[in-house]
Write a protein that holds these residues in place. Structure first.
Motif, short mmCIF file in Angstrom:
data_model
loop_
_atom_site.label_atom_id
_atom_site.label_comp_id
_atom_site.label_asym_id
_atom_site.label_seq_id
_atom_site.Cartn_x
_atom_site.Cartn_y
_atom_site.Cartn_z
N SER A 241 -9.86 -3.60 -1.96
CA SER A 241 -9.47 -3.61 -3.38
C SER A 241 -10.59 -4.18 -4.24
O SER A 241 -10.81 -3.74 -5.37
CB SER A 241 -8.18 -4.42 -3.59
OG SER A 241 -7.08 -3.79 -2.97
N GLN B 271 -3.10 -1.63 -6.57
CA GLN B 271 -2.29 -1.88 -5.36
C GLN B 271 -0.95 -2.48 -5.77
O GLN B 271 0.10 -2.10 -5.28
CB GLN B 271 -3.05 -2.82 -4.42
CG GLN B 271 -2.29 -3.09 -3.13
CD GLN B 271 -3.15 -3.88 -2.14
OE1 GLN B 271 -4.30 -4.20 -2.39
NE2 GLN B 271 -2.56 -4.19 -1.01
N ASP C 67 -5.23 3.07 -4.60
CA ASP C 67 -5.18 1.86 -3.78
C ASP C 67 -3.79 1.66 -3.17
O ASP C 67 -2.88 1.18 -3.83
CB ASP C 67 -5.57 0.64 -4.63
CG ASP C 67 -5.86 -0.60 -3.77
OD1 ASP C 67 -5.59 -0.57 -2.54
OD2 ASP C 67 -6.36 -1.59 -4.34
N GLU C 68 -3.66 2.07 -1.92
CA GLU C 68 -2.41 1.91 -1.16
C GLU C 68 -1.18 2.43 -1.90
O GLU C 68 -0.17 1.75 -2.00
CB GLU C 68 -2.22 0.43 -0.75
CG GLU C 68 -3.34 -0.03 0.18
CD GLU C 68 -2.95 -1.19 1.09
OE1 GLU C 68 -1.74 -1.33 1.40
OE2 GLU C 68 -3.84 -1.95 1.49
MG MG Z 1 -6.14 -4.37 -1.13
#
Ligand code: MG
Ligand code: ADP
Length: 236
Positions: free
Chosen positions: A43, A85, A161-162
């Motif tokens: 991240s 995220q 991000d995820e």
């Molecule tokens: Mg992360």
């Protein structure tokens, strides 16, 4: 030429080196996967690329321009779209209004922003949820909304991000299909994902980092069988 080129990028927080001399590039129209154990610096790497904070060292070239240290807003206007995220919807706004915030990066006309946002929500299968507020949504829909906000900015490069964390297997499959269709439309995508089958299915190439350093890079089959990668994950 690559769309994104990161050279020797380092990010330190006080004494902690979160990203350590990272080199990577993403070709136009490709999907690059970034994986690594929790705390590996994934991240943080995204945050440097998207301008949340500048790297301590190194350079980031986007679409032929050195963009190192530029602000998230300037980068967004230049075609850098990203999700967080930890999703950050505006809870007082409807889904449509949330996406319009993204669309206003590309137009100042309200009707254009609304039309564009409605299109994006339709494409993501949220056409019937435009008036819902985030608090009334499922986790899967909040994740989709996060993708929609990024897409409404018309990105050349999409940073995810995820976005699949916390989703059920069928919902993961739906997001995989969404990402595939974005790639088919010509978008370049940089994806961090913990769900291995998703990253393996989507990525043209994968970069693996541990303690901020690249430990492996290659096509999915190569990365999945790499000794250092297996060790890094077993140690988690
Ligand atoms: Mg992360
Ligand atoms: P990942 O996304 O791979 O799980 P992160 O990039 O979130 O990892 O974190 C990498 C390291 O940097 C961790 O040790 C984390 O605690 C630290 N870190 C991340 N962001 C910050 C910040 N804003 N300030 C201080 N330390 C941070």
């Amino acid at each position: 030429m690559s769309l994104l080129e990161i050279k020797d990028m380092t990010k330190q927080f006080g004494g902690l080196t979160a990203v350590d001399s990272l080199d990577l590039s993403i070709g136009r129209g490709e999907i690059l996967g970034l994986i690594g154990p929790n705390g590996a610096g994934k991240s943080t790497a995204f945050n440097c690329v998207a301008g949340v904070f500048p790297p301590t060292n190194g350079s980031i070239v986007f679409d032929g321009e050195d963009i190192t240290g530029q602000s998230p807003w300037d980068l967004c206007k230049k075609g850098m779209g990203r999700t967080f995220q930890i999703v950050k919807p505006f809870n007082a706004l409807t889904a449509l209004e949330n996406v319009m915030v993204g669309a206003f990066a590309t137009t100042s006309k309200r009707n254009e922003a609304e039309e564009k946002s409605a299109e994006v929500l339709d494409m993501l299968g949220m056409g019937d949820k435009k008036e819902l507020k985030p608090g009334a949504m499922t986790i899967a829909d909040r994740k989709r909304l996060e993708i929609a906000k990024a897409l409404a900015t018309d990105p050349k490069l999409l940073l995810l991000d995820e976005v699949m964390a916390g989703l059920r297997p069928t919902e993961v499959d739906e997001v995989i299909e969404i990402i595939r269709s974005l790639k088919e439309s010509g978008m370049t995508i940089f994806v961090i994902e913990h769900i291995m089958r998703a990253i393996m299915a989507l990525s043209d190439e994968i970069v693996v980092i541990q303690f901020g350093k690249k430990i492996c890079q290659g096509v999915p089959e190569v990365v999945a069988n790499d000794e250092n990668v297996i060790k890094a994950y077993l140690g988690e």
